[in-house]
Design a protein around this motif. Structure first.
Motif, PDB file in Angstrom:
ATOM      1  N   SER A   1      -5.699   7.129   1.542  1.00 60.11           N
ATOM      2  CA  SER A   1      -5.372   6.577   0.227  1.00 60.11           C
ATOM      3  C   SER A   1      -4.012   5.878   0.244  1.00 60.11           C
ATOM      4  O   SER A   1      -3.837   4.802  -0.342  1.00 60.11           O
ATOM      5  CB  SER A   1      -5.392   7.695  -0.813  1.00 60.11           C
ATOM      6  OG  SER A   1      -4.996   7.196  -2.079  1.00 60.11           O
ATOM      7  N   ARG A   2      -3.045   6.500   0.926  1.00 61.07           N
ATOM      8  CA  ARG A   2      -1.722   5.868   1.047  1.00 61.07           C
ATOM      9  C   ARG A   2      -1.816   4.565   1.830  1.00 61.07           C
ATOM     10  O   ARG A   2      -1.165   3.569   1.477  1.00 61.07           O
ATOM     11  CB  ARG A   2      -0.753   6.837   1.728  1.00 61.07           C
ATOM     12  CG  ARG A   2       0.630   6.262   1.965  1.00 61.07           C
ATOM     13  CD  ARG A   2       1.583   7.334   2.423  1.00 61.07           C
ATOM     14  NE  ARG A   2       1.109   8.007   3.618  1.00 61.07           N
ATOM     15  CZ  ARG A   2       1.267   7.548   4.860  1.00 61.07           C
ATOM     16  NH1 ARG A   2       1.868   6.369   5.062  1.00 61.07           N
ATOM     17  NH2 ARG A   2       0.830   8.240   5.895  1.00 61.07           N
TER      18      ARG A   2
ATOM     19  N   ARG B   1      -4.426   2.550   2.001  1.00 62.54           N
ATOM     20  CA  ARG B   1      -5.033   1.534   1.132  1.00 62.54           C
ATOM     21  C   ARG B   1      -4.030   1.000   0.112  1.00 62.54           C
ATOM     22  O   ARG B   1      -3.981  -0.198  -0.174  1.00 62.54           O
ATOM     23  CB  ARG B   1      -6.258   2.120   0.421  1.00 62.54           C
ATOM     24  CG  ARG B   1      -7.468   2.298   1.325  1.00 62.54           C
ATOM     25  CD  ARG B   1      -8.713   2.602   0.487  1.00 62.54           C
ATOM     26  NE  ARG B   1      -8.580   3.858  -0.253  1.00 62.54           N
ATOM     27  CZ  ARG B   1      -8.958   5.035   0.212  1.00 62.54           C
ATOM     28  NH1 ARG B   1      -9.491   5.138   1.435  1.00 62.54           N
ATOM     29  NH2 ARG B   1      -8.827   6.124  -0.518  1.00 62.54           N
ATOM     30  N   GLY B   2      -3.218   1.899  -0.438  1.00 62.89           N
ATOM     31  CA  GLY B   2      -2.201   1.462  -1.398  1.00 62.89           C
ATOM     32  C   GLY B   2      -1.179   0.531  -0.772  1.00 62.89           C
ATOM     33  O   GLY B   2      -0.792  -0.484  -1.382  1.00 62.89           O
TER      34      GLY B   2
ATOM     35  N   ALA C   1      -7.600  12.382   3.683  1.00 66.20           N
ATOM     36  CA  ALA C   1      -7.913  11.561   2.510  1.00 66.20           C
ATOM     37  C   ALA C   1      -6.632  11.027   1.865  1.00 66.20           C
ATOM     38  O   ALA C   1      -6.573   9.869   1.430  1.00 66.20           O
ATOM     39  CB  ALA C   1      -8.732  12.374   1.509  1.00 66.20           C
ATOM     40  N   GLN C   2      -5.610  11.892   1.796  1.00 63.64           N
ATOM     41  CA  GLN C   2      -4.333  11.452   1.244  1.00 63.64           C
ATOM     42  C   GLN C   2      -3.715  10.335   2.086  1.00 63.64           C
ATOM     43  O   GLN C   2      -3.168   9.359   1.559  1.00 63.64           O
ATOM     44  CB  GLN C   2      -3.382  12.647   1.139  1.00 63.64           C
ATOM     45  CG  GLN C   2      -3.778  13.667   0.087  1.00 63.64           C
ATOM     46  CD  GLN C   2      -2.881  14.882   0.110  1.00 63.64           C
ATOM     47  OE1 GLN C   2      -2.110  15.097   1.067  1.00 63.64           O
ATOM     48  NE2 GLN C   2      -2.979  15.708  -0.929  1.00 63.64           N
TER      49      GLN C   2
END
Length: 340
Positions: free
Chosen positions: A209-210, A212-213, A205-206
């Motif tokens: 998320s990275r 997507r950022g 998940a991390q």
């Protein structure tokens, strides 16, 4: 009658024949655009002098009237030619501006298309990198060697009691203890596997998320770059249009000066009864000296060889200035584009 009088009479008769021929052509053909008015005016003016010498004043009056009509016709030709020339100049300016505008749009469309293509390439490269990174993570998770689970003290004690009872031949109690220990071991294995799955799920998940950022940040940078391109295009289009308006205003002003001076010269010449030449002849003399007329327009608005080759020429000014100072070439340049 001496020889000189005979020669003069012969010359007068020859001049009369030429004049009669001219008058017949004017009567039959008229004074169209193909008629050489300058030549006709000269022949008739010489014939009028012959009539004056002969005392044939009625004929002289008739020729004088024709000369005035021819002079008026020549002046009308000049005015019509001037009007047509000025219209041609305005048309040429409009066509040049349209070509320049089309070239401007073509260059900027190519720049923006190239920028958008680069943006898509960068985004595709980032997505591929993210996909490979996620695949490596999954491979790492699958290839991780199984570690011996670390059980709790309660389970270890139950196993020790189970072994002790078995050594004492107390198989019934040993079996009960085994079932109890197996149940506890199954619960602890489920907890260990669940904690391991939660650990990898959190890491995944991390990572997502990275990813997507990073993708959003890149898209924002690209969007800012495209907006900067559009602003630069708008600024340079305003310069292009302002330059066109300045050149058109200057051309119109120059043409108005030419028309006003033409009218003044024609009116002034019309008041002169002592000449047979038309006002157009006086205007041509003035144009030849560079005082005013198409020569002045040509000098002022004719593009240079360099500017013609580049397709961008003329001068532009700030709207508040109204005319005059030059500006830099507005051809879009690579170094004018915002960084990607």
């Amino acid at each position: 009658m001496d020889i000189s009088d005979v020669d003069q009479n012969a010359a007068d008769e020859h001049q009369e024949l030429l004049a009669r021929k001219v008058l017949e052509e004017i009567a039959t053909v008229g004074t169209g655009a193909d008629v050489p008015l300058d030549e006709y005016i000269k022949i008739l003016a010489d014939y009028r002098c012959c009539c004056e010498r002969r005392g044939n004043y009625k004929e002289a009056e008739l020729v004088h009237h024709v000369l005035r009509q021819l002079r008026l016709e020549e002046e009308n030709r000049h005015v019509a030619a001037l009007t047509q020339q000025q219209e041609s100049e305005r048309q040429g300016l409009e066509e040049a501006h349209m070509l320049e505008f089309q070239n401007f749009n073509r260059i900027w469309n190519e720049k923006i298309d190239a920028f958008e293509e680069h943006q898509l390439d960068c985004e595709a490269a980032m997505l591929e990198r993210h996909s490979m990174e996620l695949a490596d993570f999954h491979a790492e998770m699958s290839a991780e060697p199984l570690k011996r689970p670390k059980f709790s003290k309660d389970l270890l004690n139950l196993r020790k009691i189970q072994e002790t009872l078995a050594k004492q031949k107390n198989y019934a109690e040993a079996h009960k203890m085994k079932l109890k220990a197996d149940k506890l071991e199954s619960q602890e294995l489920d907890r260990i596997n669940r904690e391991k799955a939660e650990k990898y799920s959190k890491r995944e998940a991390q990572m997502l998320s990275r990813h997507r950022g990073e993708l959003m940040a890149m898209r924002k940078r690209m969007e800012r770059g495209k907006e900067e391109l559009e602003r630069a295009r708008k600024r340079e289009l305003e310069i292009l249009l302002q330059r066109y308006h300045n050149v058109r205003r200057g051309l119109q002003g120059q043409q108005n000066v030419v028309k006003a001076k033409t009218g003044t010269l024609l009116l002034k010449h019309a008041a002169n009864k002592n000449t047979d030449s038309s006002g157009a002849a006086a205007i041509n003399v003035s144009m030849g000296t560079g005082t005013f007329g198409p020569l002045v327009v040509k000098k002022r608005f004719e593009p240079s060889a360099t500017s013609t080759a580049t397709g961008y020429h003329g001068s532009a000014v700030h709207p508040a200035e109204g005319g005059g100072g030059p500006v830099a070439d507005i051809t879009p340049r690579e170094d004018a584009l915002p960084p990607i």
